[in-house]
Motif scaffolding. Structure first.
Motif, PDB file in Angstrom:
ATOM      1  N   LYS A  34       8.968  -5.748 -12.291  1.00 42.03           N
ATOM      2  CA  LYS A  34       9.495  -4.429 -12.639  1.00 42.03           C
ATOM      3  C   LYS A  34       9.990  -3.733 -11.378  1.00 42.03           C
ATOM      4  N   THR A  35      11.024  -2.951 -11.548  1.00 44.86           N
ATOM      5  CA  THR A  35      11.509  -2.132 -10.449  1.00 44.86           C
ATOM      6  C   THR A  35      11.198  -0.687 -10.790  1.00 44.86           C
ATOM      7  N   THR A  36      10.873   0.049  -9.774  1.00 46.06           N
ATOM      8  CA  THR A  36      10.510   1.454  -9.977  1.00 46.06           C
ATOM      9  C   THR A  36      11.531   2.331  -9.267  1.00 46.06           C
ATOM     10  N   SER A  37      12.027   3.304  -9.977  1.00 45.17           N
ATOM     11  CA  SER A  37      12.970   4.233  -9.352  1.00 45.17           C
ATOM     12  C   SER A  37      12.209   5.118  -8.364  1.00 45.17           C
ATOM     13  N   PRO A  38      12.891   5.651  -7.353  1.00 46.29           N
ATOM     14  CA  PRO A  38      12.225   6.536  -6.394  1.00 46.29           C
ATOM     15  C   PRO A  38      11.586   7.754  -7.082  1.00 46.29           C
ATOM     16  N   ALA A  39      12.220   8.268  -8.125  1.00 50.11           N
ATOM     17  CA  ALA A  39      11.663   9.424  -8.835  1.00 50.11           C
ATOM     18  C   ALA A  39      10.349   9.046  -9.523  1.00 50.11           C
ATOM     19  N   ALA A  40      10.300   7.860 -10.130  1.00 52.13           N
ATOM     20  CA  ALA A  40       9.077   7.414 -10.794  1.00 52.13           C
ATOM     21  C   ALA A  40       7.972   7.162  -9.771  1.00 52.13           C
ATOM     22  N   ALA A  41       8.319   6.618  -8.616  1.00 54.03           N
ATOM     23  CA  ALA A  41       7.329   6.379  -7.564  1.00 54.03           C
ATOM     24  C   ALA A  41       6.756   7.707  -7.067  1.00 54.03           C
ATOM     25  N   ARG A  42       7.616   8.726  -6.902  1.00 50.77           N
ATOM     26  CA  ARG A  42       7.132  10.052  -6.472  1.00 50.77           C
ATOM     27  C   ARG A  42       6.236  10.664  -7.536  1.00 50.77           C
ATOM     28  N   GLU A  43       6.606  10.488  -8.810  1.00 55.77           N
ATOM     29  CA  GLU A  43       5.808  11.031  -9.909  1.00 55.77           C
ATOM     30  C   GLU A  43       4.424  10.369  -9.954  1.00 55.77           C
ATOM     31  N   ALA A  44       4.376   9.058  -9.737  1.00 56.85           N
ATOM     32  CA  ALA A  44       3.092   8.344  -9.731  1.00 56.85           C
ATOM     33  C   ALA A  44       2.236   8.796  -8.552  1.00 56.85           C
ATOM     34  N   ALA A  45       2.854   8.975  -7.377  1.00 57.17           N
ATOM     35  CA  ALA A  45       2.110   9.418  -6.198  1.00 57.17           C
ATOM     36  C   ALA A  45       1.588  10.832  -6.387  1.00 57.17           C
ATOM     37  N   ALA A  46       2.381  11.686  -7.000  1.00 55.12           N
ATOM     38  CA  ALA A  46       1.947  13.066  -7.225  1.00 55.12           C
ATOM     39  C   ALA A  46       0.795  13.131  -8.225  1.00 55.12           C
ATOM     40  N   ALA A  47       0.805  12.254  -9.215  1.00 54.89           N
ATOM     41  CA  ALA A  47      -0.235  12.260 -10.243  1.00 54.89           C
ATOM     42  C   ALA A  47      -1.598  11.889  -9.682  1.00 54.89           C
ATOM     43  N   VAL A  48      -1.637  11.091  -8.616  1.00 52.69           N
ATOM     44  CA  VAL A  48      -2.927  10.651  -8.063  1.00 52.69           C
ATOM     45  C   VAL A  48      -3.220  11.255  -6.703  1.00 52.69           C
ATOM     46  N   ALA A  49      -2.446  12.252  -6.296  1.00 50.86           N
ATOM     47  CA  ALA A  49      -2.612  12.847  -4.967  1.00 50.86           C
ATOM     48  C   ALA A  49      -3.997  13.462  -4.781  1.00 50.86           C
ATOM     49  N   GLY A  50      -4.637  13.925  -5.830  1.00 50.82           N
ATOM     50  CA  GLY A  50      -5.939  14.574  -5.699  1.00 50.82           C
ATOM     51  C   GLY A  50      -7.111  13.606  -5.585  1.00 50.82           C
ATOM     52  N   VAL A  51      -6.888  12.324  -5.697  1.00 49.40           N
ATOM     53  CA  VAL A  51      -7.967  11.336  -5.615  1.00 49.40           C
ATOM     54  C   VAL A  51      -8.327  11.140  -4.144  1.00 49.40           C
ATOM     55  N   GLU A  52      -9.617  11.320  -3.816  1.00 39.24           N
ATOM     56  CA  GLU A  52     -10.045  11.262  -2.417  1.00 39.24           C
ATOM     57  C   GLU A  52     -10.189   9.842  -1.886  1.00 39.24           C
ATOM     58  N   ASN A  53     -10.668   8.926  -2.687  1.00 44.77           N
ATOM     59  CA  ASN A  53     -10.900   7.558  -2.245  1.00 44.77           C
ATOM     60  C   ASN A  53      -9.558   6.853  -2.068  1.00 44.77           C
ATOM     61  N   ASP A  54      -9.298   6.366  -0.834  1.00 41.03           N
ATOM     62  CA  ASP A  54      -8.001   5.744  -0.529  1.00 41.03           C
ATOM     63  C   ASP A  54      -7.721   4.522  -1.389  1.00 41.03           C
ATOM     64  N   GLY A  55      -8.697   3.631  -1.510  1.00 40.16           N
ATOM     65  CA  GLY A  55      -8.492   2.411  -2.285  1.00 40.16           C
ATOM     66  C   GLY A  55      -8.200   2.709  -3.742  1.00 40.16           C
TER      67      GLY A  55
END
Length: 171
Positions: free
Chosen positions: A131-152
């Motif tokens: 699958k290929t992910t558009s830059p907008a979808a990648a930003r949306e996924a990163a924003a959705a999990v930004a509050g998770v403290e554990n890096d892994g």
């Protein structure tokens, strides 16, 4: 006093192959196979030439003709093999070799005949296209999990989000 585990139940880890066998064995028995071993090792038994174009369908065991017929009258089983149409003639010419390999695998001369039926063979599962992910979808996924403290955990959730938001590559 600590209670011992119930008999027949073990809390130890078990290999998945050992667990799957219990599920597969009844299905194999209906098709004439005493065990699933021949089905699982089919590619090694027939070799690379026939591994993807053939599959064992069932074993047909001869009926007993009665005790008067004696042990010498007993014949071996017939192995029914499903073959892709293009390979059937080649397999027919190598019937003796296939029977020898099957009986070598089983350890005795259980199979004395090979019946070839032409039909579609269930091959190994085809890999999915990436699958290929558009830059907008990648930003949306990163924003959705930004509050998770554990890096892994955050990285794993971000990969999952990219996969969910991604689109199957069209070719």
């Amino acid at each position: 006093m600590a209670s011992s585990p119930k008999p027949g139940r073990s809390r130890d880890a078990a290999a998945i192959g050992a667990l799957v066998g219990a599920v597969i064995e009844p299905v194999c028995a209906k098709r004439g196979f005493a065990t699933a071993d021949l089905i699982q090792a089919w590619a090694e038994v027939v070799g690379p030439r026939y591994a993807l174009a053939t599959q064992p369908d069932k074993l047909i065991w001869p009926r007993r003709e009665g005790a008067a017929a004696g042990a010498n009258a007993r014949k071996g089983a017939t192995l029914v093999v499903r073959v892709d149409a293009g390979m059937a003639v080649y397999l027919q010419h190598e019937t003796a070799v296939i029977l020898e390999r099957v009986n070598g695998f089983l350890g005795f001369g259980a199979v004395t005949a090979l019946r070839i039926i032409q039909g579609p063979v269930d091959g190994p599962p085809q890999p999915r296209k990436p699958k290929t992910t558009s830059p907008a979808a990648a930003r949306e996924a990163a924003a959705a999990v930004a509050g998770v403290e554990n890096d892994g955990l955050r990285q794993a959730l971000e990969r999952l989000g990219r996969a969910v938001y991604g689109e199957v590559e069209r070719s």
